[in-house]
Design a protein around this motif. Sequence first.
Motif, mmCIF file in Angstrom:
data_model
loop_
_atom_site.group_PDB
_atom_site.id
_atom_site.type_symbol
_atom_site.label_atom_id
_atom_site.label_comp_id
_atom_site.label_asym_id
_atom_site.label_seq_id
_atom_site.Cartn_x
_atom_site.Cartn_y
_atom_site.Cartn_z
ATOM 1 N N UNK A 1 -88.277 -137.990 1.548
ATOM 2 C CA UNK A 1 -87.527 -136.732 1.577
ATOM 3 C C UNK A 1 -86.875 -136.521 2.937
ATOM 4 N N UNK A 2 -87.612 -136.811 4.011
ATOM 5 C CA UNK A 2 -87.051 -136.657 5.357
ATOM 6 C C UNK A 2 -85.904 -137.641 5.572
ATOM 7 N N UNK A 3 -86.084 -138.868 5.076
ATOM 8 C CA UNK A 3 -85.014 -139.861 5.208
ATOM 9 C C UNK A 3 -83.774 -139.439 4.426
ATOM 10 N N UNK A 4 -83.995 -138.875 3.236
ATOM 11 C CA UNK A 4 -82.873 -138.396 2.433
ATOM 12 C C UNK A 4 -82.111 -137.296 3.154
ATOM 13 N N UNK A 5 -82.852 -136.392 3.790
ATOM 14 C CA UNK A 5 -82.201 -135.326 4.554
ATOM 15 C C UNK A 5 -81.402 -135.898 5.715
ATOM 16 N N UNK A 6 -81.968 -136.906 6.396
ATOM 17 C CA UNK A 6 -81.262 -137.516 7.524
ATOM 18 C C UNK A 6 -79.967 -138.177 7.065
ATOM 19 N N UNK A 7 -80.020 -138.886 5.931
ATOM 20 C CA UNK A 7 -78.821 -139.528 5.403
ATOM 21 C C UNK A 7 -77.776 -138.487 5.027
ATOM 22 N N UNK A 8 -78.224 -137.403 4.385
ATOM 23 C CA UNK A 8 -77.288 -136.348 3.982
ATOM 24 C C UNK A 8 -76.614 -135.716 5.190
ATOM 25 N N UNK A 9 -77.386 -135.475 6.258
ATOM 26 C CA UNK A 9 -76.810 -134.872 7.471
ATOM 27 C C UNK A 9 -75.805 -135.824 8.106
ATOM 28 N N UNK A 10 -76.173 -137.111 8.182
ATOM 29 C CA UNK A 10 -75.245 -138.079 8.780
ATOM 30 C C UNK A 10 -73.974 -138.208 7.952
ATOM 31 N N UNK A 11 -74.119 -138.173 6.630
ATOM 32 C CA UNK A 11 -72.940 -138.267 5.771
ATOM 33 C C UNK A 11 -72.030 -137.052 5.963
ATOM 34 N N UNK A 12 -72.643 -135.875 6.036
ATOM 35 C CA UNK A 12 -71.837 -134.675 6.256
ATOM 36 C C UNK A 12 -71.142 -134.735 7.606
ATOM 37 N N UNK A 13 -71.859 -135.170 8.644
ATOM 38 C CA UNK A 13 -71.262 -135.298 9.971
ATOM 39 C C UNK A 13 -70.115 -136.298 9.957
ATOM 40 N N UNK A 14 -70.318 -137.420 9.223
ATOM 41 C CA UNK A 14 -69.267 -138.425 9.143
ATOM 42 C C UNK A 14 -68.032 -137.872 8.441
ATOM 43 N N UNK A 15 -68.248 -137.104 7.361
ATOM 44 C CA UNK A 15 -67.097 -136.515 6.660
ATOM 45 C C UNK A 15 -66.349 -135.547 7.565
ATOM 46 N N UNK A 16 -67.088 -134.745 8.316
ATOM 47 C CA UNK A 16 -66.432 -133.813 9.237
ATOM 48 C C UNK A 16 -65.650 -134.565 10.306
#
Length: 350
Positions: free
Chosen positions: A141-156
Amino acid sequence: MSQPVPWVPPVLYGAVLSGGVYYDAVGPGLAAATAAFAGLLTGLILLDLRPPALPATVVFVARILVLCGVSAVDASGLSRVLFVLVPFLGYFAYGPVVAAALGTGCVTAVAAAFTLFVPQWWTRAEYISDLLMFALGVVLATSMAAVAVRERTARERVAELSAAAERNRIAREIHDSLGHHLTALGVQLETALAFGDLDPPRAAQAVTNARWSAGQALEEVRTSVRTLADGPLDLGGALEELVRRLDGGPRRVTLTVSGEERRPLLVLYRAAQEGLANACRHSAATEIGLSVLYDDRGACLRVTDDGRGFETAGEGFGLRALRERVALADGTVDIVTSPAGTVVKVDVPW
């Protein structure tokens, strides 16, 4: 509390709710406990679907307290899996360090609960397996959150870079088009002033050309602002028009075209504008030549002048923008300059 995957908690709540109700229906469950279990989970689902206007920390703590209540009335034990949401949501709210601490705390709390309520649990394979699976769920779950945050940051970041690239593109369009027409306007006005008394018809024609350049400059600005600068449809005719408007006065501008044009190349038109504008404005040249050669590989444009040259280390925005534009078309730009003149060569493949 903003998160890129808001559907995860409600889906997990719904799965646990379905499993717990089914367990109580087929097992020796208590109706009151089942009702409390279902009510608390339904409240959590509504809390995520319609978050209240409260500080994020208050909502986060309230969610943990409700999860503890759900676990207390859950006879099936399925609700333990919901605690993987604590580090998951904590990652979005407070970052990776706090999320790791929350995850460690959840695993420790489950182990402590086993110690309080299950004698000698560490000797029973099913409880050891449950604890290990829960710890793995926390990590995932923590890894999933980290991936989601990085993906959002990358999109921004991609959005920011796209906006910057679009601003640069519009800046190049304005510089290349407006700069050229203003140069032509200045050249024609110089001609009108020089030949006003000596050759009135020629001076009148220069004024007419200057008015045309002013109108074209205004139209180019409007087009660039609308980001619809598609370039000329007839490159050969557009280059002839460039040369005709600049030729005259103290300088002579000629055009030579060899080969067959396969398709219009806007980058060549902009290169011709930049090269001619620089030759007219900065070089004090009297002879300027524009030549285009088409062959099987692509097109080669050359702008030559007999002016005083310039320092290549001091290239301005126009030449830098030209290099960027040509590079985007997989082409090359070569500039050779000396006190005897300058040659700008642009090669662009088909």
